[in-house]
Design an enzyme around this catalytic site. Sequence first.
Site, PDB file in Angstrom:
ATOM      1  N   THR A   1      15.077 180.567  87.448  1.00  0.00           N
ATOM      2  CA  THR A   1      14.877 179.256  86.846  1.00  0.00           C
ATOM      3  C   THR A   1      15.989 179.004  85.831  1.00  0.00           C
ATOM      4  O   THR A   1      16.326 177.845  85.562  1.00  0.00           O
ATOM      5  CB  THR A   1      13.508 179.165  86.148  1.00  0.00           C
ATOM      6  OG1 THR A   1      13.288 180.379  85.420  1.00  0.00           O
ATOM      7  CG2 THR A   1      12.400 178.983  87.145  1.00  0.00           C
TER       8      THR A   1
ATOM      9  N   LYS B   1      18.332 175.630  84.711  1.00  0.00           N
ATOM     10  CA  LYS B   1      18.552 175.160  83.333  1.00  0.00           C
ATOM     11  C   LYS B   1      20.048 174.998  83.055  1.00  0.00           C
ATOM     12  O   LYS B   1      20.470 174.060  82.387  1.00  0.00           O
ATOM     13  CB  LYS B   1      17.905 176.130  82.336  1.00  0.00           C
ATOM     14  CG  LYS B   1      16.383 176.176  82.480  1.00  0.00           C
ATOM     15  CD  LYS B   1      15.744 177.382  81.780  1.00  0.00           C
ATOM     16  CE  LYS B   1      14.322 177.578  82.261  1.00  0.00           C
ATOM     17  NZ  LYS B   1      13.756 178.902  81.916  1.00  0.00           N
TER      18      LYS B   1
ATOM     19  N   HIS C   1       5.589 186.140  92.816  1.00  0.00           N
ATOM     20  CA  HIS C   1       6.847 185.931  92.098  1.00  0.00           C
ATOM     21  C   HIS C   1       7.876 187.027  92.324  1.00  0.00           C
ATOM     22  O   HIS C   1       8.898 187.040  91.634  1.00  0.00           O
ATOM     23  CB  HIS C   1       6.597 185.844  90.591  1.00  0.00           C
ATOM     24  CG  HIS C   1       5.858 184.625  90.164  1.00  0.00           C
ATOM     25  ND1 HIS C   1       6.476 183.454  89.820  1.00  0.00           N
ATOM     26  CD2 HIS C   1       4.533 184.393  90.049  1.00  0.00           C
ATOM     27  CE1 HIS C   1       5.569 182.553  89.491  1.00  0.00           C
ATOM     28  NE2 HIS C   1       4.382 183.097  89.621  1.00  0.00           N
TER      29      HIS C   1
ATOM     30  N   LYS D   1      19.747 192.078  89.321  1.00  0.00           N
ATOM     31  CA  LYS D   1      20.416 190.876  88.827  1.00  0.00           C
ATOM     32  C   LYS D   1      21.910 191.114  88.621  1.00  0.00           C
ATOM     33  O   LYS D   1      22.677 190.187  88.426  1.00  0.00           O
ATOM     34  CB  LYS D   1      19.765 190.404  87.529  1.00  0.00           C
ATOM     35  CG  LYS D   1      18.292 189.978  87.706  1.00  0.00           C
ATOM     36  CD  LYS D   1      17.674 189.586  86.380  1.00  0.00           C
ATOM     37  CE  LYS D   1      16.178 189.348  86.445  1.00  0.00           C
ATOM     38  NZ  LYS D   1      15.802 188.006  86.929  1.00  0.00           N
TER      39      LYS D   1
ATOM     40  N   LYS E   1      19.452 186.553  81.156  1.00  0.00           N
ATOM     41  CA  LYS E   1      18.231 186.803  81.936  1.00  0.00           C
ATOM     42  C   LYS E   1      17.822 188.237  81.637  1.00  0.00           C
ATOM     43  O   LYS E   1      18.576 188.968  80.986  1.00  0.00           O
ATOM     44  CB  LYS E   1      18.503 186.632  83.426  1.00  0.00           C
ATOM     45  CG  LYS E   1      19.768 187.359  83.916  1.00  0.00           C
ATOM     46  CD  LYS E   1      20.066 187.124  85.382  1.00  0.00           C
ATOM     47  CE  LYS E   1      20.692 185.794  85.699  1.00  0.00           C
ATOM     48  NZ  LYS E   1      19.886 184.945  86.540  1.00  0.00           N
ATOM     49  N   ARG E   2      16.633 188.652  82.086  1.00  0.00           N
ATOM     50  CA  ARG E   2      16.274 190.053  81.907  1.00  0.00           C
ATOM     51  C   ARG E   2      17.368 190.936  82.508  1.00  0.00           C
ATOM     52  O   ARG E   2      18.018 190.561  83.491  1.00  0.00           O
ATOM     53  CB  ARG E   2      14.936 190.335  82.597  1.00  0.00           C
ATOM     54  CG  ARG E   2      13.736 189.689  81.921  1.00  0.00           C
ATOM     55  CD  ARG E   2      13.560 190.204  80.504  1.00  0.00           C
ATOM     56  NE  ARG E   2      13.165 191.596  80.510  1.00  0.00           N
ATOM     57  CZ  ARG E   2      11.993 192.061  80.094  1.00  0.00           C
ATOM     58  NH1 ARG E   2      11.088 191.235  79.609  1.00  0.00           N
ATOM     59  NH2 ARG E   2      11.724 193.335  80.124  1.00  0.00           N
TER      60      ARG E   2
HETATM   61  C1  NBG Z   1      10.108 186.024  88.296  1.00  0.00           C
HETATM   62  C2  NBG Z   1      11.187 186.109  89.343  1.00  0.00           C
HETATM   63  C3  NBG Z   1      12.106 184.914  89.230  1.00  0.00           C
HETATM   64  C4  NBG Z   1      11.290 183.640  89.275  1.00  0.00           C
HETATM   65  C5  NBG Z   1      10.193 183.689  88.230  1.00  0.00           C
HETATM   66  C6  NBG Z   1       9.294 182.481  88.273  1.00  0.00           C
HETATM   67  C7  NBG Z   1       8.577 187.712  87.468  1.00  0.00           C
HETATM   68  C8  NBG Z   1       7.653 188.806  87.803  1.00  0.00           C
HETATM   69  N1  NBG Z   1       9.175 187.114  88.483  1.00  0.00           N
HETATM   70  O1  NBG Z   1      13.029 184.919  90.285  1.00  0.00           O
HETATM   71  O2  NBG Z   1      11.926 187.299  89.172  1.00  0.00           O
HETATM   72  O3  NBG Z   1      12.105 182.531  89.043  1.00  0.00           O
HETATM   73  O4  NBG Z   1       9.376 184.812  88.438  1.00  0.00           O
HETATM   74  O5  NBG Z   1       8.779 182.292  89.543  1.00  0.00           O
HETATM   75  O6  NBG Z   1       8.782 187.364  86.304  1.00  0.00           O
END
Ligand code: NBG
Length: 834
Positions: free
Chosen positions: A676, A680, A376, A574, A568-569
């Site tokens: 993701t 959304k 991920h 980002k 988002k985080r």
């Molecule tokens: C995150 C990525 C995202 C991705 C999501 C689900 C973690 C470690 N990674 O880009 O930063 O959409 O995983 O795959 O949370």
Amino acid sequence: MSAAEPDGKADGVANNHERTRTGSSVDTLRRAILDNLFYVQGRFPEVATPNDWYLALAYTVRDRMLHRWIDTAQTYKRTQARTACYLSAEFLMGPHLGVNLINLEIWDNVKKALAELGLDLLELLDQEPEPGLGNGGLGRLAACFMDSLATLEMPAIGYGIRYEFGIFDQRIEDGWQVEVTDKWLLHGNPWELARPKLTFDIPFGGSTEGYTDEHGQQRVCWTPERVVRGIAYDTPVMGYGVDTVNLLRLWKAEAPESFDFAAFNAGDYYGAVDKKIMSENLSKVLYPNDEGHAGKRLRLEQQYFMVSCALRDMIRIHLKSGSGLDSFHEKYACQLNDTHPALAILELFRLLIDDHRVETSLAWEIVRGTFSYTNHTLLPEALEKWPVSLFGGVLPRHLELLYEVNELFLDEVRIKYRAHDEGRIAKLSLIEENGGSLVRMANLACVGSHTINGVAQLHTELLRTTVLKDFHDLWPAKFTNVTNGVSPRRFLRLANPWLSQLIGGAIGCDWVRDLEQLKSLEQYVDDRGFLDDWRKARRQAKLRLAKLIKARNGVTLDPDSLFDAQVKRIHEYKRQHLNLLHIVSLYNRLKDDPSSDMVPRTFIFGGKAAPSYRLAKLIIKAINAVADVINRDPDIDGRLRVVFLPNFNVSNAQYIYPAADLSEQISLAGKEASGTGNMKFMMNGALTIGTLDGANIEIRDAVGEENFFLFGLDASQVGQMRHAGYEPTRVLAHDDELRAALELLDSGLFAHGERGLFSDLTANLRHADPYLVLADFAAYRERQQAVGECWRDPACWTRMSVANVANTGRFSSDRAVHEYAERVWKISAKPVGK
Ligand code: NBG
């Protein structure tokens, strides 16, 4: 009327009690809610609090899931169904009640039943604390996949940890993030069933010793130093419009004995409870990400605890069905959600060899036939590595097995290349020798899995060519891409009732399970009446968010302004600070020329920063500081509004996605694995301003470039720019507006006169700018200008909005799960009762 009411499908018994627990007519539901209030809560209406009513309703809904759950389990058992096991340290499920009402298709009846009791469904929905057992994308993806697996009637179990404290609650004090423990279990959790009899004792530490068994075989015995008991807690996961209810099984850690009686008798009361506390610590708290895990013994122990419980449970189920362990990999497909559960590879190997005496090479074949691994992230700092000494201290037997696996694997490499290539071996090895030795979890995951996937096309391509290149060279066929998806049940049907209703009126409701059907909305892009209704529906969602923000932030929003959202985080890659710099430059423009013609905009931010990530926390402070000044400045007169909505989580995400006009997906190309949130927003009709990163690329392909605001460097240009020696000062020298924005941040204006409050941030941008914020600024500003122009033409904007929703089908998690099922897990649907 209730006695004659045709109740739920499995509700064949003409018995009043049974009907109350399964029926779905308004009358039965009302009776059931009252029943649960009396018999589960021990309350009566006159004294019941909203939380009592919420619990009574939750039990009512759960009752309707339970018989389906049992039917599902029986179906799987009878058909000996091949089962996907999703192993994940995080399941960010979000509130259960709303989505279960949707999936059971009893929303309207429950609403009516509550109204008869003088209660408001929306108010009760608000009572549910969020089970925040995840950090962000990865945990939420696991939850969307559980939803899709159930909806697609596929046999699946989710395995994870029942953290007592999930992700922290974020408060904003004086603009700063403050972390508060999340007490989601405080009032009990009606969605889970404890299984006190379903426990496993998990060993830790100690030492190993060789011995010869009764057949003359050399074996190893592990004598642990301590044991922690894992107890199963089960949460039913309901499919949409089907009878399938799958299982999410989370493990809680306890001490095998509550007291050490020897210590207690010796008068050491505190010593006696100490052990219990130490054991319980294992499932106490979710680790926030970006913390740098190396050296965190507790985290390693959590990971082992979880996978060991899960595998023992799978073995138990498999043996109970009368099958032998040589077919374990035929029964189960185990997905490793990132490297957190990668220890499962060694643990299954160990359980097979040591505990079940399976021959070593067969055991390894079973292991490799069982696991698949999803990566991920491309960020090197996020790839898990454990100091060998720590690893061996906690898991002495696993360290031995790791060395064994490594030796066999590296021989395989030498043989494949007919050479001993030091460089290659050093890169592939499961152990990194770099000063101290480190166990590389990603390498272990690759070696022990039959399939490796990334989560968007670009991400998988970058895995193949960079982070996992050596593994790709070795086993190209192991690699595949499965682009992420999100649940349309939660993020459109539940989150956006207005748009859902409009869509339903136009094309029916089958899109909820088959999102590709939204494509037929394209026939309405020139239908003025429909476009008007679309705008009205979207405005409803904006009003709802405005109300929430008024309550949380005290800021009044103009629902007719352009809602521009980045949630988002908080992370440098980002680039929330790119967004912020643009806002400051707009502010400068309006101050320089108050008459300048600018479309009114509301900038909405939300997201948590890892508690130890200083720069991310400073970005939060900067956003709040800028918001505070701009929102108060009479010259601006509401044309710009900036809000940071505290504590971004699944619950308030459901308010934000439907209300956004513009979705900010502005990460540096090559850094966001998929994203993701981008899906959304799109699903709810927001237009995207974004870079060619992660799934943005596929979103743009799907919706067409004319319906997407693209800007910035692509991944290969980023590489070239770095290679050529990027100097942010050179960018600054040529961009007066950008320089002015940075200077204003430094000026003290946003810090009650305190110069230098943001200097860590601004100096970092001026002198290092590791995420090329300045390099992309001009392109971003230009595209934002185009966004503004476009907004002035509501008909055009709305057409683009419809086009986005119409082309969102591919981003359903149903599609993603189908791909995993076919290409990775080789499982198929097993409808209940068939
Ligand atoms: C995150 C990525 C995202 C991705 C999501 C689900 C973690 C470690 N990674 O880009 O930063 O959409 O995983 O795959 O949370």
